[in-house]
Design an enzyme around this catalytic site. Structure first.
Site, PDB file in Angstrom:
ATOM      1  CB  THR A  91      -4.585   5.928  -7.369  1.00  0.00           C
ATOM      2  OG1 THR A  91      -4.110   4.815  -7.643  1.00  0.00           O
ATOM      3  CG2 THR A  91      -4.760   6.906  -8.228  1.00  0.00           C
ATOM      4  NE  ARG A 102       0.455   8.185  -6.912  1.00  0.00           N
ATOM      5  CZ  ARG A 102       0.319   7.213  -7.729  1.00  0.00           C
ATOM      6  NH1 ARG A 102      -0.210   6.059  -6.938  1.00  0.00           N
ATOM      7  NH2 ARG A 102       0.310   7.368  -8.964  1.00  0.00           N
ATOM      8  CG  ASN A 112      -1.156  10.540  -8.820  1.00  0.00           C
ATOM      9  OD1 ASN A 112      -0.729  10.811  -9.649  1.00  0.00           O
ATOM     10  ND2 ASN A 112      -2.038   9.441  -8.788  1.00  0.00           N
ATOM     11  CG  HIS A 115       3.016   5.689 -14.453  1.00  0.00           C
ATOM     12  ND1 HIS A 115       1.761   5.194 -14.613  1.00  0.00           N
ATOM     13  CD2 HIS A 115       4.104   4.758 -15.072  1.00  0.00           C
ATOM     14  CE1 HIS A 115       2.033   3.822 -15.418  1.00  0.00           C
ATOM     15  NE2 HIS A 115       3.376   3.648 -15.311  1.00  0.00           N
TER      16      HIS A 115
HETATM   17  P1  IDP Z   1      -2.047   4.626 -10.603  1.00  0.00           P
HETATM   18  O1  IDP Z   1      -1.165   5.719 -11.420  1.00  0.00           O
HETATM   19  O2  IDP Z   1      -1.877   4.572  -9.001  1.00  0.00           O
HETATM   20  O3  IDP Z   1      -1.526   3.259 -11.187  1.00  0.00           O
HETATM   21  P2  IDP Z   1      -4.531   4.545 -12.370  1.00  0.00           P
HETATM   22  O4  IDP Z   1      -5.647   3.837 -11.592  1.00  0.00           O
HETATM   23  O5  IDP Z   1      -3.823   3.620 -13.017  1.00  0.00           O
HETATM   24  O6  IDP Z   1      -3.598   4.806 -11.068  1.00  0.00           O
HETATM   25  O7  IDP Z   1      -4.605   5.824 -12.842  1.00  0.00           O
HETATM   26  C1  IDP Z   1      -3.937   6.260 -13.734  1.00  0.00           C
HETATM   27  C2  IDP Z   1      -3.785   7.827 -13.638  1.00  0.00           C
HETATM   28  O8  IDP Z   1      -4.937   8.637 -13.748  1.00  0.00           O
HETATM   29  C3  IDP Z   1      -3.439   8.309 -11.907  1.00  0.00           C
HETATM   30  O9  IDP Z   1      -2.184   8.031 -11.548  1.00  0.00           O
HETATM   31  C4  IDP Z   1      -4.353   9.456 -11.794  1.00  0.00           C
HETATM   32  O10 IDP Z   1      -3.187  10.535 -12.124  1.00  0.00           O
HETATM   33  C5  IDP Z   1      -5.438   9.479 -12.769  1.00  0.00           C
HETATM   34  N1  IDP Z   1      -6.444   9.207 -12.038  1.00  0.00           N
HETATM   35  C6  IDP Z   1      -6.915   7.952 -11.664  1.00  0.00           C
HETATM   36  N2  IDP Z   1      -8.114   8.011 -11.037  1.00  0.00           N
HETATM   37  C7  IDP Z   1      -8.499   9.130 -11.118  1.00  0.00           C
HETATM   38  C8  IDP Z   1      -9.610   9.815 -10.796  1.00  0.00           C
HETATM   39  O11 IDP Z   1     -10.659   9.141 -10.113  1.00  0.00           O
HETATM   40  N3  IDP Z   1      -9.781  11.202 -10.896  1.00  0.00           N
HETATM   41  C9  IDP Z   1      -8.855  11.880 -11.634  1.00  0.00           C
HETATM   42  N4  IDP Z   1      -7.704  11.562 -12.141  1.00  0.00           N
HETATM   43  C10 IDP Z   1      -7.553  10.069 -11.916  1.00  0.00           C
HETATM   44 MG    MG Z   2      -1.822   2.762 -13.120  1.00  0.00          MG
END
Ligand code: IDP
Ligand code: MG
Length: 138
Positions: A91, A102, A112, A115
């Protein structure tokens, strides 16, 4: 064969690198069997990311996801769900391995670039969220 949902996020559509990301996807033998460019509305983005609604970053995430068009895709291969998670990388792009999407193109933990569904169960739910059966041509 498995299917997973991919979203090319606004930071990537804004930088005109959807083709670069699709090349990484295809070079890793994932087949893009459905794809459309859409503008997410706030309520749609909130519903899609509802699992994160209590996170501190939720509103920022929603604002980001509606800030420009996204490209939603269905990817198919053996083990597509875990395979795409591997190809995406962590992430936080600073923790993403070399060669991952990424690592190559993401800007920050929020911006990033992609998804990907995190389980086969969620993949089915997320694919149904964006696509009708006849939009998917495997
Ligand atoms: P993932 O996309 O790798 O599955 P998730 O934890 O499901 O990650 O989080 C969804 C999305 O939320 C991330 O891809 C990112 O765009 C955003 N995100 C996650 N953690 C953070 C953070 O700590 N700060 C800002 N944005 C975040
Ligand atoms: Mg996720």
């Amino acid at each position: 064969m498995e299917r997973t949902l991919s979203i090319i996020k606004p930071d990537a559509t804004k930088r005109n690198i959807t083709g670069k990301i699709n090349k990484i996807i295809e070079d890793n033998n994932l087949n893009i069997i459905a794809q459309k460019r859409i503008q997410l509305k706030e309520d749609t983005a909130e519903k899609f990311y509802s699992v994160h609604k209590n996170q501190s970053f939720f509103q920022d995430l929603i604002d980001f996801m509606i800030s420009a068009p996204v490209v939603v895709q269905v990817l198919e291969s053996e083990n597509a769900v875990s395979k795409y998670r591997d190809i995406m990388g962590s992430t936080n792009p600073t923790e993403a391995e070399e060669g991952t999407i990424r690592n190559e193109v993401a800007l920050s933990i929020q911006e990033n670039s992609v998804h990907g569904s995190d389980s086969l169960e969620n993949a089915k739910i997320e694919i149904d969220f964006f696509f009708t059966k006849d939009e998917i041509v495997g």
